[in-house]
Design an enzyme around this catalytic site. Structure first.
Site, PDB file in Angstrom:
ATOM      1  CG  HIS A  15      -1.716   1.169   1.007  1.00 27.50           C
ATOM      2  ND1 HIS A  15      -3.185   1.448   1.271  1.00 27.50           N
ATOM      3  CD2 HIS A  15      -1.984   2.615   1.078  1.00 27.50           C
ATOM      4  CE1 HIS A  15      -3.496   1.478   1.477  1.00 27.50           C
ATOM      5  NE2 HIS A  15      -2.936   3.132   1.236  1.00 27.50           N
ATOM      6  CG  HIS A  17      -0.801   6.737  -0.971  1.00 28.16           C
ATOM      7  ND1 HIS A  17      -1.594   7.241  -1.383  1.00 28.16           N
ATOM      8  CD2 HIS A  17      -1.101   6.073   0.453  1.00 28.16           C
ATOM      9  CE1 HIS A  17      -2.816   6.618  -0.949  1.00 28.16           C
ATOM     10  NE2 HIS A  17      -2.177   5.869  -0.110  1.00 28.16           N
ATOM     11  CG  LEU A  18       4.729   5.273  -5.586  1.00 28.55           C
ATOM     12  CD1 LEU A  18       5.445   4.390  -6.828  1.00 28.55           C
ATOM     13  CD2 LEU A  18       6.543   5.648  -4.815  1.00 28.55           C
ATOM     14  NE  ARG A  19       0.875  11.862  -1.739  1.00 27.48           N
ATOM     15  CZ  ARG A  19       0.201  11.428  -1.686  1.00 27.48           C
ATOM     16  NH1 ARG A  19      -0.948  10.758  -2.089  1.00 27.48           N
ATOM     17  NH2 ARG A  19       0.047  11.743  -0.484  1.00 27.48           N
ATOM     18  CG  ASN A  43      -4.912   8.569  -3.394  1.00 32.76           C
ATOM     19  OD1 ASN A  43      -3.905   7.920  -3.443  1.00 32.76           O
ATOM     20  ND2 ASN A  43      -4.882   9.476  -2.696  1.00 32.76           N
ATOM     21  CE  LYS A 101      -7.605   2.430  -0.742  1.00 32.45           C
ATOM     22  NZ  LYS A 101      -6.894   3.185  -0.426  1.00 32.45           N
ATOM     23  CG  HIS A 138     -10.095   4.716   3.385  1.00 36.08           C
ATOM     24  ND1 HIS A 138      -8.536   5.956   3.598  1.00 36.08           N
ATOM     25  CD2 HIS A 138     -10.802   5.139   4.406  1.00 36.08           C
ATOM     26  CE1 HIS A 138      -8.635   6.505   4.629  1.00 36.08           C
ATOM     27  NE2 HIS A 138      -9.649   5.982   4.523  1.00 36.08           N
ATOM     28  CG  HIS A 176      -5.291   2.042   5.872  1.00 37.47           C
ATOM     29  ND1 HIS A 176      -6.340   2.160   6.032  1.00 37.47           N
ATOM     30  CD2 HIS A 176      -4.922   2.714   4.612  1.00 37.47           C
ATOM     31  CE1 HIS A 176      -7.303   2.404   5.053  1.00 37.47           C
ATOM     32  NE2 HIS A 176      -5.926   3.008   3.638  1.00 37.47           N
ATOM     33  CG  ASP A 249      -1.722   4.614   4.434  1.00 37.26           C
ATOM     34  OD1 ASP A 249      -1.870   5.453   2.389  1.00 37.26           O
ATOM     35  OD2 ASP A 249      -2.951   5.253   4.839  1.00 37.26           O
ATOM     36  CG  HIS A 253       0.067  15.820   1.635  1.00 35.85           C
ATOM     37  ND1 HIS A 253      -0.857  15.530   0.580  1.00 35.85           N
ATOM     38  CD2 HIS A 253      -0.276  14.074   2.473  1.00 35.85           C
ATOM     39  CE1 HIS A 253      -2.161  14.756   0.825  1.00 35.85           C
ATOM     40  NE2 HIS A 253      -1.582  14.068   1.724  1.00 35.85           N
ATOM     41  CB  ALA A 265      -5.266  12.563   5.987  1.00 36.74           C
TER      42      ALA A 265
END
Ligand code: NCD
Ligand code: ZN
Length: 363
Positions: A15, A17-19, A43, A101, A138, A176, A249, A253, A265
């Site tokens: 899980h 987030h690589l952006r 996302n 997802k 989620h 998560h 996760d 940011h 978040a």
């Protein structure tokens, strides 16, 4: 004598987030240094809703990797109420999409296009159940009447239990997890229902959000919970139970987006992911279970082979930088300016080369 050196099969992050764009270029090497593969969250803005978008995003991830890296991004589709069930067969056939997802609409970062009512996606879930594509959840309700600390437990009661009954063969991951309610639920499930656990939920309880003043860098979703829940997660992760596997996760940011009147978040942990998990397992005196949790259980769940090379960790403290570059901005990583007890030495392959004297001599 405490263990001072640990060699494990290279882990995977189930899980992440690589952006995208310059931010992706800043963070992907941290994951690629530690992990062989990662389930990449969809996302983005706009979200990765189709196989074509997943293919294009995968190409951008591969292009951002350091030269010579063999890191494999395993792509996911973002489920919306407009997702065409026909896209599921395409996703399965693509060989590059490994899961779908589910974000409840409005639950977290870039979830506006998520699902308002699971009944509206039953056709898609049927297609997924048929072809064996996992649903990654989620697991929080968005009902504002439910206390934010109870939203995972409410999700299990209101959404997940009915979903399990309606789609008994659907492969699912409760992502998560943060509560003893989630552990109790997962413990009672068959092998095709699993859960990921983050390093930050294993290492911190909700006091960390308020220690010495409000700390936006400890704000993530699902939000950190009380100590009894952290203990339940530690027990689950270190139990050897194959239902539980590593999912950071890691969710970077820009500093300004976190240190804001309406802070985002997400906690960035990819810079030290496996090292942080080692701290958590060490706290339980269960370093012997780290490899199964980090390197075996997820591969088994996703039906992919185990990795064959290894990574080496040493009990040696290092100080995390105060900030890391993040596109044109900066990101404050977990433990910024503080120490982490374990150091990732180098891939064991190189260790062996050094040991046998065959390492290439720098020109
Ligand atoms: C994630 C993000 O920033 O993309 N944030 C988070 O707190 N975990 C979204 C998510 O996984 O909820
Ligand atoms: Zn996430």
């Amino acid at each position: 004598m405490p263990i001072t050196r640990l060699e494990i099969i290279r882990p995977d992050d189930w899980h992440l987030h690589l952006r995208d764009g310059p931010a992706l270029a800043s963070v992907v090497a941290d994951s690629a240094q530690r992990f062989a593969r990662a389930i990449v969250m969809p996302n983005l803005k706009p979200p990765v809703t189709t196989v074509a978008r997943a293919q294009a995003y995968r190409e951008r991830v591969l292009a951002a990797l350091p030269a010579g890296s063999t890191f494999q991004p395993l792509m996911t589709l973002y489920l919306t109420e407009a997702t065409d069930p026909a896209e599921i067969a395409k996703a399965k056939a693509s060989g590059i999409v490994h899961a779908v997802k589910y974000y409840p609409a409005g639950a977290t970062t870039n979830s506006q296009s998520g699902v308002r009512d699971l009944k509206h996606v039953h056709g898609v879930l049927e297609a997924m159940e048929e072809c064996g594509l996992p649903l990654l959840m989620h697991g929080e309700v968005t009902d504002p009447a439910v206390d934010i600390f109870d939203r995972e437990a409410a999700f299990i009661d209101r959404e997940l239990i009915p979903l399990r009954q309606r789609f008994p063969r659907l492969r699912m991951v409760l992502e998560h997890i943060t509560t003893s309610a989630a552990v109790q639920f997962i413990d009672a499930q068959p092998a095709h229902v699993g859960a990921t656990i983050t390093a930050h939920h294993l290492l911190m309880n909700r006091n960390a959000i308020f220690a010495g003043g409000l700390n936006p860098h400890h704000y993530c979703l699902p939000v950190l919970k009380r100590e009894t829940h952290r203990r339940a997660l530690l027990e689950a992760a270190t139990s050897g139970n194959p239902h539980y596997f590593l999912g950071t996760d890691s969710a970077p940011h820009a500093r300004g987006a976190k240190e804001s009147a309406c802070g985002c978040a997400g906690i960035y942990t990819a810079h030290a992911a496996i090292e942080l998990y080692a701290e958590a397992f060490d706290e339980m005196d269960r370093l012997d279970q780290l490899e199964a949790f980090a390197s075996f259980h997820g591969a088994e769940f996703y039906g992919v082979p185990r990795n064959t090379d290894t990574v080496v960790l040493e009990r040696r403290a290092w100080r995390v930088p105060a900030v890391i570059p993040f596109g044109g901005a900066q990101c404050v990583p977990l433990r910024a300016g503080e120490e982490i007890a374990w150091t990732l030495v180098c891939p064991a392959r190189q260790v062996q080369e050094v040991a046998t004297g065959s390492a290439p001599v720098a020109a």
